[in-house]
Write a protein that holds these residues in place. Structure first.
Motif, PDB file in Angstrom:
ATOM      1  N   UNK A 260     -52.339 -16.229   4.189  1.00 25.99           N
ATOM      2  CA  UNK A 260     -53.130 -15.000   4.224  1.00 25.99           C
ATOM      3  C   UNK A 260     -52.241 -13.773   4.294  1.00 25.99           C
ATOM      4  N   UNK A 261     -52.590 -12.761   3.508  1.00 23.00           N
ATOM      5  CA  UNK A 261     -51.963 -11.450   3.614  1.00 23.00           C
ATOM      6  C   UNK A 261     -52.777 -10.591   4.573  1.00 23.00           C
ATOM      7  N   UNK A 262     -52.100 -10.047   5.582  1.00 19.51           N
ATOM      8  CA  UNK A 262     -52.752  -9.226   6.602  1.00 19.51           C
ATOM      9  C   UNK A 262     -52.025  -7.883   6.671  1.00 19.51           C
ATOM     10  N   UNK A 263     -52.753  -6.766   6.725  1.00 16.21           N
ATOM     11  CA  UNK A 263     -52.080  -5.461   6.855  1.00 16.21           C
ATOM     12  C   UNK A 263     -51.122  -5.460   8.043  1.00 16.21           C
ATOM     13  N   UNK A 264     -49.945  -4.840   7.863  1.00 19.31           N
ATOM     14  CA  UNK A 264     -48.881  -4.904   8.870  1.00 19.31           C
ATOM     15  C   UNK A 264     -49.340  -4.492  10.262  1.00 19.31           C
ATOM     16  N   UNK A 265     -50.144  -3.453  10.332  1.00 17.87           N
ATOM     17  CA  UNK A 265     -50.547  -2.956  11.643  1.00 17.87           C
ATOM     18  C   UNK A 265     -51.673  -3.772  12.272  1.00 17.87           C
ATOM     19  N   UNK A 266     -52.129  -4.837  11.579  1.00 16.83           N
ATOM     20  CA  UNK A 266     -53.235  -5.630  12.113  1.00 16.83           C
ATOM     21  C   UNK A 266     -52.855  -7.092  12.367  1.00 16.83           C
ATOM     22  N   UNK A 267     -51.575  -7.411  12.256  1.00 14.78           N
ATOM     23  CA  UNK A 267     -51.151  -8.804  12.412  1.00 14.78           C
ATOM     24  C   UNK A 267     -51.514  -9.350  13.784  1.00 14.78           C
ATOM     25  N   UNK A 268     -51.173  -8.635  14.833  1.00 11.19           N
ATOM     26  CA  UNK A 268     -51.469  -9.098  16.196  1.00 11.19           C
ATOM     27  C   UNK A 268     -52.981  -9.211  16.414  1.00 11.19           C
ATOM     28  N   UNK A 269     -53.719  -8.250  15.896  1.00 13.67           N
ATOM     29  CA  UNK A 269     -55.174  -8.281  16.061  1.00 13.67           C
ATOM     30  C   UNK A 269     -55.773  -9.494  15.347  1.00 13.67           C
ATOM     31  N   UNK A 341     -48.337 -19.346  11.454  1.00 13.40           N
ATOM     32  CA  UNK A 341     -46.920 -19.028  11.291  1.00 13.40           C
ATOM     33  C   UNK A 341     -46.824 -17.572  10.842  1.00 13.40           C
ATOM     34  N   UNK A 342     -46.113 -16.758  11.627  1.00 15.08           N
ATOM     35  CA  UNK A 342     -46.026 -15.323  11.372  1.00 15.08           C
ATOM     36  C   UNK A 342     -44.893 -15.026  10.391  1.00 15.08           C
ATOM     37  N   UNK A 343     -45.220 -14.359   9.307  1.00 12.68           N
ATOM     38  CA  UNK A 343     -44.247 -13.893   8.311  1.00 12.68           C
ATOM     39  C   UNK A 343     -43.205 -14.937   7.931  1.00 12.68           C
ATOM     40  N   UNK A 344     -43.648 -16.065   7.398  1.00 11.04           N
ATOM     41  CA  UNK A 344     -42.702 -17.078   6.933  1.00 11.04           C
ATOM     42  C   UNK A 344     -41.928 -16.582   5.717  1.00 11.04           C
ATOM     43  N   UNK A 361     -50.026 -19.879   7.420  1.00 10.47           N
ATOM     44  CA  UNK A 361     -49.020 -18.817   7.427  1.00 10.47           C
ATOM     45  C   UNK A 361     -49.695 -17.473   7.139  1.00 10.47           C
ATOM     46  N   UNK A 362     -49.277 -16.423   7.833  1.00  6.69           N
ATOM     47  CA  UNK A 362     -49.773 -15.084   7.522  1.00  6.69           C
ATOM     48  C   UNK A 362     -48.594 -14.177   7.200  1.00  6.69           C
ATOM     49  N   UNK A 363     -48.767 -13.423   6.132  1.00  3.43           N
ATOM     50  CA  UNK A 363     -47.724 -12.523   5.649  1.00  3.43           C
ATOM     51  C   UNK A 363     -48.202 -11.085   5.803  1.00  3.43           C
ATOM     52  N   UNK A 364     -47.410 -10.273   6.483  1.00  2.34           N
ATOM     53  CA  UNK A 364     -47.750  -8.866   6.644  1.00  2.34           C
ATOM     54  C   UNK A 364     -47.465  -8.116   5.344  1.00  2.34           C
ATOM     55  N   UNK A 365     -48.335  -7.164   5.020  1.00  2.00           N
ATOM     56  CA  UNK A 365     -48.102  -6.385   3.795  1.00  2.00           C
ATOM     57  C   UNK A 365     -48.460  -4.932   4.030  1.00  2.00           C
ATOM     58  N   UNK A 366     -47.842  -4.052   3.197  1.00  2.00           N
ATOM     59  CA  UNK A 366     -48.087  -2.614   3.296  1.00  2.00           C
ATOM     60  C   UNK A 366     -49.026  -2.126   2.215  1.00  2.00           C
ATOM     61  N   UNK A 367     -48.833  -2.623   0.978  1.00  2.00           N
ATOM     62  CA  UNK A 367     -49.650  -2.196  -0.155  1.00  2.00           C
ATOM     63  C   UNK A 367     -50.313  -3.412  -0.800  1.00  2.00           C
TER      64      UNK A 367
END
Length: 478
Positions: A260-269, A341-344, A361-367
């Protein structure tokens, strides 16, 4: 008819009998096709509980309620849908004829003709559903079937073999059981069509074997189905739906959200929301919970744990979602807690292989474009999932990625719609079935043209003259 293993000659003799019966009887009537569908419906209604128990035995533990929904009711729904629409599907499809022939009575149509005998290689993860759902289209199209179920779900395969042998003659349906050798021999048979559901790695072998007889294929594979959470997504609702899909059948689903792609500022949430979702679904814990399914066997259990070990060794943060703190080292089966798994990184095995288990696995993304670009640099997946209320962003994701199917604001559910085709693209499969698309997949679409009575085309026969040349010249103009 049920066969235990057997050599290629045994399999070939059954196929020959079915082909001979198909030629002898011709295209079955609407009534015969409905009879075939009704027998499968009756089998599942009458013996659903026994099949659910067999699946639970095969998995070590499998939720009976889950099996009832995914395998029994799901299959009955597909069969009933085919029965309801069969008459309209079978009607020839009118096509237009070139001007001016249509004005003088020429006609064109597509006639849907049974192919003959369809082979079905069904997998272990949904052993009943992925046997009977294809049968809905196979029977509707007027075909006979030979089935090779998985050896991993031995009790279920043996029970299906017994039951189908009681409900159908060997000329209608035959079930053969056995290991990889039987599967290899089965895939080499000269079927009129072959359906394989399973791993992409095995599909290469199936396709090569089928090529020797130029057998047309439907390949239902898998791959790494991504999720994109847009900025406008309801995070709590999305987490509930994603984790429901990831824990259903312990994630052993070809369409399970793989990462899953999750916005960077929402990973913890998101991690907090996913944790809460698992706690809500399994408030008493996982290990002894009847609603939570086991990993199918020791080999797959070890494979999944090796992904976690590999990710940890390469520096990833691995979070276990284990509401009751169960000790999974002491258990009679192969249950496994969900993990995030955070940002593999891409060198981790969990980002290289289809997971097929309760790891996300979740990947943080900006755009959003970054997520789209990542998806497009990898093999095309069976499913893709977008969460959000931004129509422009949603359309950008859908229009700029290619996948077998899409569910918006949920996961997996597009496969449950009988009026939508189910299939992959490229490495995730070829061909599709369900509903009318299954009927057409397993039918030969024969073109039929009926010529006009008047000999209007005499001009197109030798000896060619000036009128013919003018006619051709006129057709050549822009």
């Amino acid at each position: 008819m049920a066969l235990e293993g057997g050599g290629a000659g045994d399999l070939g003799s059954i196929l020959a009998k079915q082909k001979a019966a198909h030629l002898r009887d011709g295209a079955p009537s609407v009534e015969k096709r409905i009879d075939w569908l009704d027998r499968s419906i009756d089998l599942l209604v009458t013996h659903g509980k026994a099949l659910n128990e067999a699946m639970r035995e095969d998995f070590g533990h499998r939720s009976v309620d889950q099996s009832d929904f995914t395998d029994i009711v799901g299959s009955i729904g597909a069969l009933k849908h085919a029965k309801k629409h069969l008459k309209s599907w079978m009607k020839p499809e009118k096509r237009s004829t070139d001007f001016p022939l249509g004005l003088f009575g020429a006609k064109a149509r597509i006639q849907f003709q049974p192919k003959g005998v369809v082979g079905v290689i069904s997998p272990w993860n949904f052993p009943v559903n992925l046997t009977f759902t294809p049968l809905a289209g196979i029977f509707a199209a007027g075909n006979r079937a030979m089935i090779k179920p998985s050896e991993f779900t031995e009790a279920t395969s043996e029970l299906m073999k017994k039951l189908l042998g009681e409900y159908y003659s060997e000329e209608e349906v035959a079930v053969v059981t056995g290991g990889p050798d039987v599967g290899a021999a089965f895939s080499k048979l000269a079927f009129d069509h072959l359906v394989f559901t399973g791993a992409t790695s095995i599909a290469y072998h199936v396709m090569r074997a089928a090529a020797d007889n130029l057998v047309p294929l439907t390949l239902e594979l898998g791959g790494k189905s991504p999720v994109i959470l847009g900025e406008s997504a309801d995070l709590d609702k999305a987490a509930k739906r994603i984790m429901a899909g990831k824990t259903l059948n312990a994630g052993q689903i070809c369409l399970a959200p793989d990462y899953a792609f999750v916005p960077k500022d929402k990973t913890k949430d998101f991690v907090q929301a996913a944790t809460k979702a698992v706690e809500t679904m399994f408030p008493t814990g996982l290990k002894d919970n009847d609603d939570y399914t086991s990993v199918i066997n020791q080999r797959h259990y070890e494979r999944l744990n090796s992904y976690l070990d590999d990710a940890r060794s390469k520096g990833a943060e691995v979070i276990e979602l284990n509401p009751a703190g169960d000790n999974f080292t002491q258990q009679p089966h192969h249950k496994m807690a969900p993990h995030i798994i955070i940002d593999p990184t891409d060198d981790m095995k969990v980002m290289q292989d289809e997971i097929f288990g309760p790891i996300l696995p979740i990947k943080s993304y900006s755009k959003t474009q970054d997520a789209v670009d990542y998806i497009n640099t990898h093999p095309r997946p069976l499913g893709l999932y977008y969460f959000g209320q931004d129509a422009s962003e949603r359309d950008h994701v859908l229009n700029n990625t290619t996948s077998g199917g899409v569910t918006v604001n949920d996961v997996i559910f597009h496969v449950a719609q009988e009026d939508l085709p189910f299939g992959g693209v490229g490495p995730s499969g070829m061909g599709s079935y369900h509903g009318i698309d299954g009927f057409r997949e397993f039918s030969h679409r024969k073109s039929v043209y009926t010529q006009v009575g008047a000999d209007l085309l005499a001009i197109a026969r030798p000896p060619y003259g000036e009128k013919y040349r003018k006619l051709v010249a006129g057709r050549r103009k822009k």
